[in-house]
Scaffold this active site. Structure first.
Site, PDB file in Angstrom:
ATOM      1  N   SER A  77       0.835  -1.196   0.000  1.00 38.83           N
ATOM      2  CA  SER A  77       0.000   0.000   0.000  1.00 38.83           C
ATOM      3  C   SER A  77       0.877   1.256   0.000  1.00 38.83           C
ATOM      4  CB  SER A  77      -0.945  -0.047   1.211  1.00 38.83           C
ATOM      5  OG  SER A  77      -1.947   0.923   1.124  1.00 38.83           O
TER       6      SER A  77
ATOM      7  N   ASP B 227      -8.986  -6.472  -4.528  1.00 36.38           N
ATOM      8  CA  ASP B 227      -8.570  -5.187  -3.955  1.00 36.38           C
ATOM      9  C   ASP B 227      -9.176  -4.071  -4.797  1.00 36.38           C
ATOM     10  OD1 ASP B 227      -7.305  -2.926  -2.984  1.00 36.38           O
ATOM     11  OD2 ASP B 227      -5.276  -3.717  -3.192  1.00 36.38           O
TER      12      ASP B 227
ATOM     13  N   HIS C 183      -8.065  -5.307  -0.105  1.00 40.33           N
ATOM     14  CA  HIS C 183      -6.780  -4.628   0.039  1.00 40.33           C
ATOM     15  C   HIS C 183      -5.971  -5.198   1.205  1.00 40.33           C
ATOM     16  CE1 HIS C 183      -3.838  -1.499  -0.472  1.00 40.33           C
ATOM     17  NE2 HIS C 183      -4.034  -1.020   0.741  1.00 40.33           N
TER      18      HIS C 183
ATOM     19  N   ARG D 249     -11.607   5.896  10.809  1.00 38.01           N
ATOM     20  CA  ARG D 249     -11.125   4.522  10.710  1.00 38.01           C
ATOM     21  C   ARG D 249     -12.195   3.605  10.152  1.00 38.01           C
ATOM     22  NH1 ARG D 249      -6.690   1.669   9.732  1.00 38.01           N
ATOM     23  NH2 ARG D 249      -6.597  -0.313  10.863  1.00 38.01           N
TER      24      ARG D 249
END
Length: 381
Positions: free
Chosen positions: A157, A324, A357, A227
């Site tokens: 990432s 992803d 992901h 979050r």
């Protein structure tokens, strides 16, 4: 110490701190006069100093990538599936360095640190950072550790973006670049998700314009919501369906009842948000999402990624995951196509995985096998 099917544990580890007095000029033009970087190491540096691997963390990551700090730790480091004896990043062969990036909130100098000029937490006055600033600070850490050239720089990432920037800024200082679930730059959709997350934090009444620490407050609700939004994008629809479906945690849909209903996925997201708000700094989250937004590998090369990669001299491994949608396989193929056009050595695999992901953190057999096989080819003395 617990072991895994794909190898053993590095055991108990202790974080270390490297202090730097040499000023660091940042991409924004400001100068950081001094700073600390917290890091951990696993394995041993060999006599030739050619077996070192740098692990670059993702958005909310930090230095604790493997092992445990104490026998009572609930979980090991965030990449424990990949780092250790017999694992893909084999600590019987490699000396592994994992750090908390500048601007972080787990010991490295960042917004929650004290600004020596004021005696107060930096807060929103901490300088804006870009990925290249992290790479320059990591190069100084390498100098302090006596590492002239990394056997590999690895990251998933946002960590993969750091690895690519390493290949362009310090081409003579890494032999392999491993880019997992990353992209040359963010899509408009990703920019939008990050803006929603920042707005959630900044709209919290306890944010205090970023000076919440001076006020003795924490914008916990905003950070938890940020979050929660982010976590949705890290999972695939299949993963969420398999893990939660429409299962209820409480309540019922029976006719005649009006008891409040809570789905399992709602409870899970609230739990993840609450845990995160207890351990992460809101200004750091804003700073790191902005650094992610600003990243564009080819911007200074005429927006041509081929011209950018012509500055690299290392070999590349690029990995993507089929479900992803935050950094889909098409983004990894853009990296691979540019590397091929730039006549650079590159290996690529798209891995079938339901985890989205977050798959780069998971013990997916084909992923671990490919990762291990590539690193076994990396020559060390």
């Amino acid at each position: 110490m617990a072991t895994h099917a794909n190898g053993g544990s590095v055991g108990l580890v202790t974080p270390q701190t490297q202090h730097f007095d040499e000023p660091l000029t940042l991409a924004c033009g400001r100068v950081l006069p001094a700073y600390d970087l917290v890091y951990e190491t696993y394995g041993e540096l060999n006599a030739a100093r050619d077996n070192a691997i740098l692990v670059c963390h993702a958005l909310s990551g930090h230095h604790h990538a493997a092992g445990r700090h104490s026998p009572d730790d609930r979980k090991p480091g965030w990449w424990d599936e990949c780092i250790g004896p017999g694992k893909p990043i084999d600590t019987e062969r490699f000396f592994v360095v994992s750090l908390n990036n500048l601007g972080g909130c787990h010991g490295s100098t960042g917004p929650a640190s004290i600004n020596p000029a004021t005696g107060q937490p930096w807060g929103p006055e901490f300088p804006a950072l870009r990925v290249r600033d992290w790479v320059h600070s990591q190069a100084r850490l390498a100098d302090a550790l006596g590492i002239d050239c990394w056997a590999a720089v690895v990251g998933g990432s946002l960590g993969g973006m750091q690895a690519m920037r390493w290949a362009l800024l310090y081409p003579e200082r890494l032999r392999h670049c491993i880019v997992i679930a990353a992209a040359l730059k963010l899509s408009a959709q990703n920019l939008a998700f990050n803006e929603v997350a920042r707005h959630a934090i900044q709209s919290d009444p306890d944010f205090e314009g970023g000076h919440y620490l001076r006020a003795g407050k924490v914008p916990a609700r905003g950070l938890a919501l940020a979050r929660m939004v982010g976590h949705i994008t890290y999972l695939s629809d299949d993963a969420m369906a398999s893990k939660f479906g429409r299962e209820l945690r409480s309540g019922s849909f029976e006719i005649g009842g009006d008891e409040p209903v809570e789905f399992q996925v709602q409870s899970y997201l609230r739990y993840q948000g609450s845990r995160f708000s207890d351990s992460f700094d809101a200004n750091t989250y804003i700073l790191m999402t902005q650094a992610l937004d600003y990243f564009d590998l080819a911007r200074e090369y005429g927006d041509d990624p081929v011209a950018a990669f012509e500055n690299a001299s290392c070999r590349f491994l690029v990995l993507s995951f089929s479900t992803d949608w935050r950094f889909p396989p098409a983004r990894s193929r853009e990296i691979v196509d540019a590397l091929i056009a730039a006549r650079r050595e590159v290996s690529y695999a798209d891995i079938a995985a339901d985890e989205g992901h977050d798959a780069f953190l998971m013990p997916i057999p084909r992923y671990l096998a490919l990762f291990r096989a590539y690193l076994q080819q990396v020559e060390v003395s």
